[in-house]
Scaffold this motif. Structure first.
Motif, PDB file in Angstrom:
ATOM      1  N   LEU A   1       0.830  -1.210   0.000  1.00 60.93           N
ATOM      2  CA  LEU A   1       0.000   0.000   0.000  1.00 60.93           C
ATOM      3  C   LEU A   1       0.864   1.258   0.000  1.00 60.93           C
ATOM      4  N   PHE A   2       1.965   1.227   0.743  1.00 54.18           N
ATOM      5  CA  PHE A   2       2.883   2.364   0.733  1.00 54.18           C
ATOM      6  C   PHE A   2       3.506   2.552  -0.655  1.00 54.18           C
ATOM      7  N   LEU A   3       3.911   1.442  -1.273  1.00 55.82           N
ATOM      8  CA  LEU A   3       4.494   1.535  -2.607  1.00 55.82           C
ATOM      9  C   LEU A   3       3.478   2.019  -3.637  1.00 55.82           C
ATOM     10  N   GLN A   4       2.201   1.737  -3.415  1.00 55.51           N
ATOM     11  CA  GLN A   4       1.165   2.258  -4.300  1.00 55.51           C
ATOM     12  C   GLN A   4       1.071   3.782  -4.186  1.00 55.51           C
ATOM     13  N   ALA A   5       1.251   4.298  -2.998  1.00 54.34           N
ATOM     14  CA  ALA A   5       1.252   5.753  -2.833  1.00 54.34           C
ATOM     15  C   ALA A   5       2.442   6.374  -3.558  1.00 54.34           C
ATOM     16  N   VAL A   6       3.585   5.718  -3.473  1.00 50.80           N
ATOM     17  CA  VAL A   6       4.772   6.201  -4.182  1.00 50.80           C
ATOM     18  C   VAL A   6       4.553   6.149  -5.688  1.00 50.80           C
ATOM     19  N   SER A   7       4.003   5.035  -6.172  1.00 50.46           N
ATOM     20  CA  SER A   7       3.784   4.913  -7.616  1.00 50.46           C
ATOM     21  C   SER A   7       2.677   5.851  -8.098  1.00 50.46           C
ATOM     22  N   ALA A   8       1.766   6.240  -7.212  1.00 54.30           N
ATOM     23  CA  ALA A   8       0.758   7.235  -7.598  1.00 54.30           C
ATOM     24  C   ALA A   8       1.425   8.585  -7.857  1.00 54.30           C
ATOM     25  N   GLY A   9       2.424   8.908  -7.063  1.00 53.07           N
ATOM     26  CA  GLY A   9       3.182  10.129  -7.324  1.00 53.07           C
ATOM     27  C   GLY A   9       3.938  10.053  -8.628  1.00 53.07           C
ATOM     28  N   LEU A  10       4.503   8.861  -8.917  1.00 56.22           N
ATOM     29  CA  LEU A  10       5.196   8.672 -10.191  1.00 56.22           C
ATOM     30  C   LEU A  10       4.220   8.715 -11.358  1.00 56.22           C
ATOM     31  N   LEU A  11       3.000   8.274 -11.115  1.00 56.81           N
ATOM     32  CA  LEU A  11       1.964   8.312 -12.148  1.00 56.81           C
ATOM     33  C   LEU A  11       1.734   9.740 -12.628  1.00 56.81           C
ATOM     34  N   LEU A  12       1.821  10.677 -11.704  1.00 56.79           N
ATOM     35  CA  LEU A  12       1.593  12.084 -12.045  1.00 56.79           C
ATOM     36  C   LEU A  12       2.809  12.745 -12.682  1.00 56.79           C
ATOM     37  N   SER A  13       4.007  12.164 -12.487  1.00 55.31           N
ATOM     38  CA  SER A  13       5.199  12.883 -12.926  1.00 55.31           C
ATOM     39  C   SER A  13       6.054  12.175 -13.977  1.00 55.31           C
ATOM     40  N   THR A  14       5.797  10.897 -14.252  1.00 59.06           N
ATOM     41  CA  THR A  14       6.623  10.180 -15.226  1.00 59.06           C
ATOM     42  C   THR A  14       5.760   9.438 -16.237  1.00 59.06           C
ATOM     43  N   SER A  15       6.413   8.990 -17.292  1.00 58.99           N
ATOM     44  CA  SER A  15       5.685   8.258 -18.332  1.00 58.99           C
ATOM     45  C   SER A  15       5.447   6.802 -17.947  1.00 58.99           C
TER      46      SER A  15
END
Length: 134
Positions: A26-40
């Protein structure tokens, strides 16, 4: 008697590990959500993480059942893990439907509840071991 105690310890350890794995995903999902907004590549990472998180939640249900039946634990863990599975299902549906007004707060709720469950199992396990010593 020693065999039952060993089986109970193993099933409770499996329960703790499964809750820790769920919390980590769940923590890694929060991190990847941030990456979702900033990376391809963030969308791919978040999608793969969603599948891993859902699998970790199903593992938590299995661990709760094993801790209850053969391990002699409380059936309350089954209720909690089933609740997490329902929340994870709602999370997946809201993510696929792209409804961030539900998806984001639900993710925060799930992470908080998972941290509470992890804390409860860690403190309960420590207390149980201290009380079992002569």
């Amino acid at each position: 008697m020693a065999t039952n105690t060993t089986a109970a310890q193993r099933s409770h350890t499996f329960l703790r590990v499964s809750i820790a794995l769920q919390t980590l995903t769940l923590f890694l999902q929060a991190v990847s959500a941030g990456l979702l907004l900033s990376t391809s590549y963030g969308e791919l990472l978040h999608g793969v993480g969603a599948r891993v998180m859902y699998g970790a939640t199903m593992l938590y249900v299995v661990a709760a059942i094993l801790a209850w039946r053969p391990g002699g634990g409380s059936p309350r863990a089954i209720l909690h893990s089933s609740g997490f599975l329902v929340l994870a299902s709602a999370q997946v549906v809201s993510g696929i439907a792209r409804v961030p007004s539900v998806h984001v707060p639900l993710g925060v709720l799930m992470f908080g509840l998972s941290l509470l469950a992890l804390g409860r199992t860690v403190t309960t396990g420590t207390t149980s071991r201290a009380a079992a010593r002569p």
